[in-house]
Each structure stands twice: as structure tokens, then as C-alpha cells.
Scaffold this active site. Structure first.
Site, short mmCIF file in Angstrom:
data_model
loop_
_atom_site.label_atom_id
_atom_site.label_comp_id
_atom_site.label_asym_id
_atom_site.label_seq_id
_atom_site.Cartn_x
_atom_site.Cartn_y
_atom_site.Cartn_z
CG ASP A 1 65.09 54.16 -51.17
OD1 ASP A 1 64.72 53.62 -50.12
OD2 ASP A 1 65.41 55.36 -51.26
CD GLU B 1 70.98 54.48 -58.40
OE1 GLU B 1 70.81 53.63 -57.52
OE2 GLU B 1 71.25 55.67 -58.13
CE1 TYR C 1 70.62 61.06 -53.39
CE2 TYR C 1 71.35 59.38 -54.94
CZ TYR C 1 70.35 60.20 -54.43
OH TYR C 1 69.09 60.17 -54.98
CD GLU D 1 68.13 59.03 -58.17
OE1 GLU D 1 68.66 58.76 -57.07
OE2 GLU D 1 67.46 58.22 -58.83
C1 GCB Z 1 69.08 56.36 -55.64
C2 GCB Z 1 67.88 55.72 -56.24
C3 GCB Z 1 66.59 56.18 -55.61
C4 GCB Z 1 66.76 56.26 -54.10
C5 GCB Z 1 67.84 57.30 -53.79
C6 GCB Z 1 68.12 57.40 -52.28
O1 GCB Z 1 70.13 56.39 -56.19
O2 GCB Z 1 67.82 55.87 -57.63
O3 GCB Z 1 65.57 55.29 -55.96
O4 GCB Z 1 65.57 56.57 -53.44
O5 GCB Z 1 69.03 56.91 -54.42
O6 GCB Z 1 67.53 58.27 -51.64
O7 GCB Z 1 68.87 56.61 -51.77
#
Ligand code: GCB
Length: 651
Positions: free
Chosen positions: A207, A451, A504, A540
Site C-alpha cells: 500500500d 504482513e 484495524y 499498526e
Molecule cells: C497495513 C499495511 C500498511 C498499509 C495499512 C493501511 O496493514 O501494513 O502498509 O498502508 O495497513 O493503511 O491499510
């Protein structure tokens, strides 16, 4: 790293280091010294992208044989910079294939005449595959972006009459394939009712925008023909003495003498030694501490190495000075220890990304980012998702910002990416990362991937091998990879020292339902800890936020939603923080560019700062939290104040 075994490595350190590296030569950061000169080649280079159908016209017509302008039109291209956003040509922004850089340089006379001088061409990084010609002679190839590579070009410059004009041509290919790191696939779209003949797209599985080009400095430097090729330092502590184990590799001759002096920050010699390896003892040591953990953070000694050698052309000497931070790192079942004290990572994930220069190295940006990190009270970051410029690492050493050093092992999403060729390359990349960054006290852990599809059996074997290899390269640090798999399915977690988790909640799952975060986070932590009994870092978490969007009660994409999501995460983190959760790294420090997609609005907007480094509301929230944590975890306990904002309206 064996758990809690920092002291044992003190004795074994010098024996173990260097036994596994398959690379030829060291990769010391170029520096000027009484025996070394540098010539930076940053500035404007001539540039052309090869838009031919097969992208191979440059090779077919041998563009490297003559000045680039003779084979067609060129444009100015700044170095360091990504090439993508510099021109007004949309085809260049999305270009996949070979681009050509060229630069002429005139060398100082001594470099070409003095045969006791060795001239080296060093490229800070070229993303992703590079071939280098000097005066039309094929000189160097390198696979993989984000890491330096170099060649001794003395033979090419120490010939012929004066003046020595050098033409450096570099062809760079940014194509990502199943065996590059990061991997990618090229997809040909063959439905001629929709796509012209030969139409292809580059698919990536990460990403961020695949910025490319000469994104870090290119330079020439000299050493004597017998020279200090590499230095490896490990440190430990015995009562109140610091121990510095050094190992030095010399190239060019076997007839040499080495003298080593360790100087403190006031330039006083505190220890000295001789020979290619040894241990220096520093009574009353000043330790290297992370920012905010101690009132005297980031203390650096200097290791001065002096070489004198006999060559057939007479005596030569070489000098190199390496900054050294003395500290220990260890991991227990539930703690991450620096200098024997529990360390809590309160920091960020970053990207090397800003405005039109893409991932091009930039001093103002570097200093601004570090000022923002200190404003925030952040004590750590992860180099998501590739090694950052060497100057960034030096800054971390100087400012006491702790680093989880990640290699470009990102986007390992498909089963076909876990093949033997990739594995071999991945190990080689880890060798290059460790070779480059091993002496930085700020680096406390290596991350071999972000990941990966770690639920796959093939990924389990692959990760096991890369992690074992990394540990053999550097037994003094922990190794991890960052997982977003389910705790019960992850096949790589058994091999890591610290579990790093991305999640997330209320963003990619149950979106909008902030009330679920605490429960889901608690479940995540408890499941992983029960299974592995290893410290955990929330590596994250975050929410997409368009600066200036407001809505209360909070809705997704607004500053209020980002703040509320963070608050819920923080409540969950606080439940486990003093138990076995040893860190939290927000996604992301700043907004950054991605490929275009219906879910990205001019890039990823999960930054707490905008891409222009202006704070969103969440930055103030995080700042308050980080300073509070810093004051709780400071050693010896005393209240720290924000250094940069004494009279600020924000304090
Ligand atoms: C993740 C990735 C990261 C992305 C982020 C997102 O898990 O490790 O590279 O930018 O999520 O914002 O989706």
C-alpha cells in the site's frame, strides 16, 4: 537473540560476528578523513525512460556506449529523487521498465595519478534493479532498492591522459516480479476489445506508491589501496563498565598495523587497542539511552581506527571513525529491555515519502521529521516497509530514537512468492541490511517482513529460514516480522522474539463501530500471549482521515473519528501495557502516496500529520499520551518536559 542473554553475548560477540556474511566487503558509510575524500554527485543528471514496446531499446542500441544525448532526447532529472512526479508526462509517473541516468564528472588529478589511491563509486540506492557503466564499461549490477552498493573503479579512472572525464551511466528497472523484494506481478491484458496489443499492468501487493529512480545520493570516494573495509561493533555492560567488542576487516594487504582508540563525547581517549579484533573496557560508562528514557539519552563515543600498511608503492595509512553507542538489548517473556530496564515503544510507522520528490532523500524533511518526532514524544519507529536512508539511521543514533529496522519484505501475499529463488534473495537482502545497519545503537530489532501470508505452510518454512539466517548474521538483536494473521493460523510466529501485530478494528472491520475496539483488542492480545508467551507490540493501528473533515458525533474519515479510534485503542493498550504489551506504533506518522484505487484519496491518509507535515487533531492527542507514558517510564524517575515547546500554546 536468546532470551535475556545479553551478558553471554558480551563474551561471544567477537567470535560470532562475521561468520555468516556471504557478501564481499563491507559497506561503511563514506566519510572524509585524513586518508579519504568524497565527491558527491547529487544534482542534475541526464535522464531518459525507454518507452519502446519491449523496453529494451537502450540495450539494443547500447545507449551506454556514447553520451546519452547522442541516442535521443534527454531531460533533466534531480538526484536524489524519485523520477515519477518530476515531469508533466503522465506516462513517466506510471512508467514500468528501464530508465537511464547519466552524469559526467571530472576527477581531481590526484585521484587519477596516485596509484596508492583507490576510487570507489557508491550508489545509496537504486530502485529496483540497476546496471552501471563507467565510460561505457559494464561495472556493476545490483538487485533490490533501498540499499547501497559500490564498485572499485580505480582501474577505469587511472588510465590515459589528463583530465580524467568520467561518464557514469545507470540503467534502472523498477519492474517487480515474483522474485523481487517487494514482489509483484506483470499482467498482460489480452482482450483486444478493451486493451491495445501488448498492454500490461504492474500489480503490487502493498500500500505505497512504487516510487523509483536514484532516490539517495550517488558519490565517489577514495581510500588508500590498503584500507579499512569493515568494522563491526557489539557492546555490553559489566557492572559500571561498558564493553566494546570490535572486529575490523582490512583489504589490500596482509602487512598492516591497526590502532584503535575510543573517545568520549568530549574527545577524551577512554580506551585503546590494537589488531583486527578486541575488547575495549570503559569504566564509568555513559550508556546510550533512548530519547526520554533517561535524562542523558543517545550518548555516543567515537571509535577511531587507524591503519598503517606497507604496499609495493610505499607506506599508506587509512583513518575511519565510527560512532558507537554502548547499550544492551534483551527480551524476556513479557518485556523488552534496554540497558536492563523495561522499554516501551511509543512511536510511529513512517514512509520515506513527501511531495514531488517521492522517496528522494531530503535534508530539510529529515530534520523536520525528527523535530516532529520529538515534539510528539515518540521514542521509536519502524522503517516500514524498507530500510531508510543511512542519514536517517545516523539521526536516530544521535537523537536516541529506537528503530525496528524492516527490510523490503512487504507484499508477500501470494503462495507463489514463497519460492526458493525469493528465499535466497530475501536472505541476501537481510545480509545487506545487517551489513549496513549493524553498528547503529538505535537499531534494536530486525523485521524481515510486513504482513506476509503467514498462514501458509510454505510461508512458515520461508520465514523460519529468513529469521534463522538473520539471527546468525546478528546474534545481538531480536528478530521479528509483522503479522496480520490469526494467532491460531500464523506459521511464522514461533520463530520471532517479539510478536508484532497489525490490526484495524473499526476501520477495515466493523467500520464505524468504535465501541467494539476495546473488546476486540483485548481478545487479540490475550489469544496471542496465551499461545506464545512473548512480548507483543501493536505495530499498526489507525484510521484514514482527511485533514479538515469534521463531524461530531464522529464519522469515518473525519479528524474526530481518528481521535476517537485512537482513544479506544489507547484504553485497550493501557489494559495490557504493564503486563506484556511492550509497544504501540501508530499507522502512520504522515499521509503518503499510494497507487490509485477507489479506497485511496490521493494516497493513504492515516497520517497524524499531513504529507506536508502539518498536524491533524490526533497528533495532539498522541502527543499528550506519549509524554505521559514517557514521564511514567523514565529512568531514573523524573518528569520530562517537552524540549522544543516550553512556551508553546500546545503544552
Ligand atoms: C497495513 C499495511 C500498511 C498499509 C495499512 C493501511 O496493514 O501494513 O502498509 O498502508 O495497513 O493503511 O491499510
Amino acid at each position: 537473540m536468546a532470551r535475556g542473554s545479553a551478558v553471554a553475548w558480551a563474551a561471544l560477540g567477537p567470535l560470532l560476528w562475521g561468520c555468516a556474511l556471504g557478501l564481499q566487503g563491507g559497506m561503511l558509510y563514506p566519510q572524509e578523513s585524513p586518508s579519504r575524500e568524497c565527491k558527491e554527485l547529487d544534482g542534475l543528471w541526464s535522464f531518459r525512460a525507454d518507452f519502446s514496446d519491449n523496453r529494451r531499446r537502450g540495450f539494443e542500441e547500447q545507449w551506454y556506449r556514447r553520451p546519452l544525448w547522442e541516442s535521443g532526447p534527454t531531460v533533466d532529472m534531480p538526484v536524489p529523487s524519485s523520477f515519477n512526479d518530476i515531469s508533466q508526462d503522465w506516462r513517466l509517473r506510471h512508467f514500468v521498465g528501464w530508465v537511464w541516468y547519466e552524469r559526467e564528472v571530472i576527477l581531481p588529478e590526484r585521484w587519477t595519478q596516485d596509484l596508492r589511491t583507490r576510487v570507489v563509486l557508491r550508489i545509496g540506492s537504486a530502485h529496483s534493479y540497476a546496471i552501471v557503466w563507467v565510460n561505457g564499461v559494464d561495472t556493476l549490477e545490483h538487485e533490490g532498492g533501498y540499499l547501497p552498493f559500490e564498485a572499485d573503479i580505480s582501474n577505469l579512472v587511472q588510465v590515459g591522459p589528463l583530465p580524467s572525464r568520467l561518464r557514469i551511466t545507470i540503467a534502472i528497472n523498477n519492474t517487480l516480479t515474483p522474485t523481487t523484494l517487494p514482489p509483484g506481478t506483470i499482467q498482460y491484458l489480452t482482450d483486444t476489445s478493451k486493451y491495445p496489443k501488448g498492454y500490461f499492468v504492474q500489480n503490487t501487493y502493498f500500500d505505497f506508491f512504487n516510487y523509483a529512480g536514484l532516490q539517495r545520493s550517488v558519490l565517489l570516494y577514495t581510500t588508500p589501496t590498503t584500507y579499512i573495509d569493515d568494522i563491526t561493533v557489539t557492546t555490553s555492560v559489566e557492572q559500571d563498565s561498558g564493553l566494546v567488542n570490535y572486529q575490523i576487516s582490512v583489504k589490500g594487504s596482509n602487512l598492516f598495523k591497526l590502532e584503535v582508540r575510543l573517545l568520549d563525547a568530549e574527545n577524551k581517549v577512554v580506551a585503546n587497542g590494537t589488531g583486527t579484533q578486541g575488547q575495549l573496557k570503559v569504566p564509568g560508562v555513559s550508556l546510550w539511552w533512548p530519547y526520554l528514557m533517561h535524562e542523558r539519552p543517545a550518548y555516543l563515543y567515537s571509535l577511531e581506527v587507524q591503519l598503517t600498511a606497507q604496499t609495493s608503492l610505499g607506506p599508506v595509512s587509512d583513518f575511519y571513525t565510527l560512532p558507537v553507542g554502548i547499550r544492551t538489548v534483551a527480551v524476556t517473556k513479557s518485556q523488552f529491555l534496554i540497558n536492563g530496564k523495561p522499554f516501551y515503544f511509543h512511536g510511529v510507522n513512517k514512509h520515506e515519502d513527501a511531495d514531488i520528490r517521492g522517496k528522494g532523500f531530503d535534508w530539510p524533511l529529515l530534520v523536520k521529521d525528527f523535530n516532529l518526532l520529538r515534539w510528539l514524544g515518540a521514542n521509536a519507529f519502524r522503517t516500514s516497509h524498507y530500510p531508510y536512508a543511512e542519514e536517517v539511521m545516523q539521526m536516530c543514533d544521535r537523537y536516541g530514537i529506537v528503530v525496528i529496522d524492516e527490510c523490503p519484505g512487504v507484499g508477500l501475499a501470494l503462495p507463489q512468492f514463497f519460492n526458493n529463488v525469493s528465499l535466497h534473495h530475501h536472505m541476501q537482502v537481510m545480509e545487506e541490511v545487517v551489513r549496513r545497519d549493524k553498528n547503529h545503537p538505535a537499531v534494536v530489532m530486525w523485521s524481515v517482513a510486513n504482513e506476509p501470508a503467514s498462514h501458509l505452510e510454505s510461508a512458515g518454512y520461508y520465514l523460519k529460514m529468513v529469521i534463522a539466517h538473520t539471527k546468525s548474521l546478528d546474534p545481538s538483536r531480536s528478530v521479528t516480522f509483522v503479522s496480520n494473521s490469526n494467532y491460531a493460523a500464523d506459521k511464522g510466529a514461533p520463530y520471532v522474539d517479539v510478536i508484532c501485530l497489525n490490526s484495524y478494528y473499526s476501520w477495515y472491520h466493523d467500520y464505524g463501530h468504535l465501541e467494539l475496539i476495546q473488546l476486540q483488542l483485548a481478545t487479540q492480545f490475550e489469544n496471542w500471549y496465551k499461545k506464545y508467551q512473548k512480548p507483543i507490540i501493536q505495530s499498526e493501528y489507525g484510521a484514514e482521515t482527511i485533514a479538515g473533515f469534521h463531524q461530531d458525533p464522529p464519522l469515518m474519515f473525519t479528524e474526530e473519528y481518528q481521535k476517537s479510534l485512537l482513544e479506544q485503542y489507547h484504553l485497550g493498550l493501557d489494559q495490557k501495557r504493564r503486563k506484556y504489551v511492550v509497544g504501540e506504533l501508530i499507522w502512520n506518522f504522515a499521509d503518503f502516496m499510494t497507487e490509485q484505487s477507489p479506497t485511496r484519496v490521493l494516497g493513504n491518509k492515516k497520517g497524524i500529520f499531513t504529507r506536508q507535515r502539518q498536524p491533524k487533531s490526533a497528533a495532539f492527542l498522541l502527543r499528550e499520551r506519549y509524554w505521559k507514558i514517557a514521564n511514567e517510564t523514565r529512568y531514573p524517575h523524573s518528569v520530562a518536559k517537552s524540549q522544543c515547546l516550553e512556551n508553546s500554546p500546545f503544552t
